[in-house]
Design a protein around this motif. Structure first.
Motif, PDB file in Angstrom:
ATOM      1  N   VAL A  88       8.130  -3.070 -10.390  1.00  0.00           N
ATOM      2  CA  VAL A  88       8.289  -4.484 -10.706  1.00  0.00           C
ATOM      3  C   VAL A  88       7.887  -5.283  -9.475  1.00  0.00           C
ATOM      4  CG1 VAL A  88       9.874  -6.291 -11.436  1.00  0.00           C
ATOM      5  CG2 VAL A  88      10.161  -3.948 -12.309  1.00  0.00           C
ATOM      6  N   LEU A  89       6.759  -5.975  -9.555  1.00  0.00           N
ATOM      7  CA  LEU A  89       6.253  -6.770  -8.441  1.00  0.00           C
ATOM      8  C   LEU A  89       6.731  -8.203  -8.591  1.00  0.00           C
ATOM      9  CD1 LEU A  89       2.592  -5.386  -8.562  1.00  0.00           C
ATOM     10  CD2 LEU A  89       4.410  -4.683  -7.008  1.00  0.00           C
ATOM     11  N   PRO A  90       7.076  -8.886  -7.491  1.00  0.00           N
ATOM     12  CA  PRO A  90       7.103  -8.413  -6.099  1.00  0.00           C
ATOM     13  C   PRO A  90       8.472  -7.868  -5.658  1.00  0.00           C
ATOM     14  CG  PRO A  90       7.419 -10.767  -6.114  1.00  0.00           C
ATOM     15  CD  PRO A  90       7.302 -10.350  -7.563  1.00  0.00           C
ATOM     16  N   LEU A  91       9.377  -7.630  -6.613  1.00  0.00           N
ATOM     17  CA  LEU A  91      10.697  -7.100  -6.247  1.00  0.00           C
ATOM     18  C   LEU A  91      10.594  -5.706  -5.644  1.00  0.00           C
ATOM     19  CD1 LEU A  91      12.813  -8.175  -9.364  1.00  0.00           C
ATOM     20  CD2 LEU A  91      12.662  -9.314  -7.134  1.00  0.00           C
ATOM     21  N   CYS A  92       9.588  -4.964  -6.082  1.00  0.00           N
ATOM     22  CA  CYS A  92       9.343  -3.604  -5.599  1.00  0.00           C
ATOM     23  C   CYS A  92      10.494  -2.650  -5.936  1.00  0.00           C
ATOM     24  CB  CYS A  92       9.032  -3.606  -4.104  1.00  0.00           C
ATOM     25  SG  CYS A  92       7.403  -4.315  -3.755  1.00  0.00           S
ATOM     26  N   THR A  93      11.073  -2.857  -7.100  1.00  0.00           N
ATOM     27  CA  THR A  93      12.004  -1.884  -7.668  1.00  0.00           C
ATOM     28  C   THR A  93      11.306  -1.255  -8.874  1.00  0.00           C
ATOM     29  OG1 THR A  93      13.017  -3.624  -9.015  1.00  0.00           O
ATOM     30  CG2 THR A  93      14.083  -3.079  -6.915  1.00  0.00           C
ATOM     31  N   ILE A 123      14.510   7.812 -11.244  1.00  0.00           N
ATOM     32  CA  ILE A 123      15.131   6.678 -10.566  1.00  0.00           C
ATOM     33  C   ILE A 123      16.563   7.016 -10.185  1.00  0.00           C
ATOM     34  CG2 ILE A 123      15.966   4.309 -10.889  1.00  0.00           C
ATOM     35  CD1 ILE A 123      13.468   3.849 -12.666  1.00  0.00           C
ATOM     36  N   ASP A 124      17.274   7.669 -11.097  1.00  0.00           N
ATOM     37  CA  ASP A 124      18.671   7.999 -10.857  1.00  0.00           C
ATOM     38  C   ASP A 124      18.825   9.116  -9.826  1.00  0.00           C
ATOM     39  OD1 ASP A 124      21.533   7.978 -11.385  1.00  0.00           O
ATOM     40  OD2 ASP A 124      21.197   9.865 -12.435  1.00  0.00           O
ATOM     41  N   ALA A 140      12.961  -1.953   0.635  1.00  0.00           N
ATOM     42  CA  ALA A 140      12.415  -2.783   1.714  1.00  0.00           C
ATOM     43  C   ALA A 140      11.050  -2.259   2.153  1.00  0.00           C
ATOM     44  CB  ALA A 140      13.373  -2.805   2.894  1.00  0.00           C
ATOM     45  N   GLY A 141      10.928  -0.945   2.221  1.00  0.00           N
ATOM     46  CA  GLY A 141       9.653  -0.354   2.605  1.00  0.00           C
ATOM     47  C   GLY A 141       8.557  -0.666   1.597  1.00  0.00           C
ATOM     48  N   ARG A 142       8.904  -0.667   0.311  1.00  0.00           N
ATOM     49  CA  ARG A 142       7.907  -0.981  -0.713  1.00  0.00           C
ATOM     50  C   ARG A 142       7.465  -2.445  -0.612  1.00  0.00           C
ATOM     51  NH1 ARG A 142      11.624   0.913  -4.697  1.00  0.00           N
ATOM     52  NH2 ARG A 142      11.740   3.178  -4.540  1.00  0.00           N
ATOM     53  N   ARG A 143       8.393  -3.329  -0.281  1.00  0.00           N
ATOM     54  CA  ARG A 143       8.006  -4.739  -0.121  1.00  0.00           C
ATOM     55  C   ARG A 143       6.995  -4.886   1.012  1.00  0.00           C
ATOM     56  NH1 ARG A 143      13.920  -6.203  -0.651  1.00  0.00           N
ATOM     57  NH2 ARG A 143      14.245  -6.653  -2.867  1.00  0.00           N
TER      58      ARG A 143
END
Length: 249
Positions: free
Chosen positions: A136-141, A153-154, A166-169
């Protein structure tokens, strides 16, 4: 990811240890497998060849195949030894993982579909994560697109681990700069520089962000996914730029 062939001596050692487990009584196979894997002499014979092949397969500079962030240092058994002892020395059951994903997150967790028994974790050598996970951009989750995506994910805490988000952002910001720099260099006729920009972009940690950006730029709802970032979307859709970057993916 494509698995290369292992060195012949490594293949022979793996086959020998698999036969030893198979020769044990069914009730003893788990203990036999765990015991063999725990022996220093055994690991010394198989680890170098296996680890070298896995690091060649890994994204970027030997990144973990699960989180894409940390250096891959561990040989992970995709299907745990405790659940599939006969796959303890199976080359197709090995993935490169960082110690955190391997020891703190996955451990012996291996969720299965309750009705079919099918494994829910993604094996990136067999499954394309982009078909199961959407960034999900720009949330990067990440959002799961399937039961397998939800399980990943889990199990790996892809959205719970703040350092990953934070690293993905940061990776997203850097990836946008990379495509912009590629365009500038190409427009100036600096093709060697443009090629280097593309190469370095894939060598960074969390290259899954860059892969997701290219994937989503071709989605029917791309204008919504890149709302407010139309210039980046146009660059990602540029045929010349896509060819240059995706040739190195």
């Amino acid at each position: 990811m494509i698995r290369p062939e292992l060195p012949l001596d490594t293949q022979e050692h793996l086959a020998t240890y698999t036969r030893q487990i198979a020769d044990a009584a069914a009730s003893d196979r788990k203990a036999t497998a765990i015991g063999l894997w725990g022996r220093f002499a055994v690991r010394r014979r198989v680890r170098p060849g296996v680890l070298a092949a896995l690091t060649d397969m890994a994204p970027g500079h030997q990144r973990c195949m699960y989180c894409g962030d940390s250096q891959g240092t561990d040989i992970d058994h995709f299907e745990p030894k405790s659940q599939a002892p006969l796959r303890t020395f199976d080359w197709t059951n090995y993935l490169l993982a960082c110690s955190y994903c391997n020891s703190n997150q996955k451990r012996d967790l291996f969720p299965r579909d309750a009705s079919t028994g099918r494994a829910l974790l993604l094996d990136p050598t067999l499954d394309d994560p982009l078909n199961h996970l959407r960034l999900v951009l720009p949330l990067c989750t990440y959002r799961g697109l399937s039961a397998q995506g939800d399980a990943c994910i889990d199990v790996f805490g892809l959205n719970r681990r703040g350092v990953l988000v934070a690293g993905r952002r940061t990776a997203y910001a850097t990836a946008k700069q990379s495509v912009e720099l590629w365009r500038i260099a190409t427009d100036r006729g600096q093709h060697a520089k443009a090629d280097e920009v593309a190469r370095v972009a894939w060598d960074r940690p969390l290259a899954d962000v860059l892969a997701a950006m290219f994937h989503q730029s071709g989605h029917p709802a791309a204008e919504l996914l890149f709302d407010g970032e139309e210039e980046i979307l146009a660059l990602l859709r540029d045929p010349e730029l896509r060819a240059s970057f995706l040739a190195r993916a």
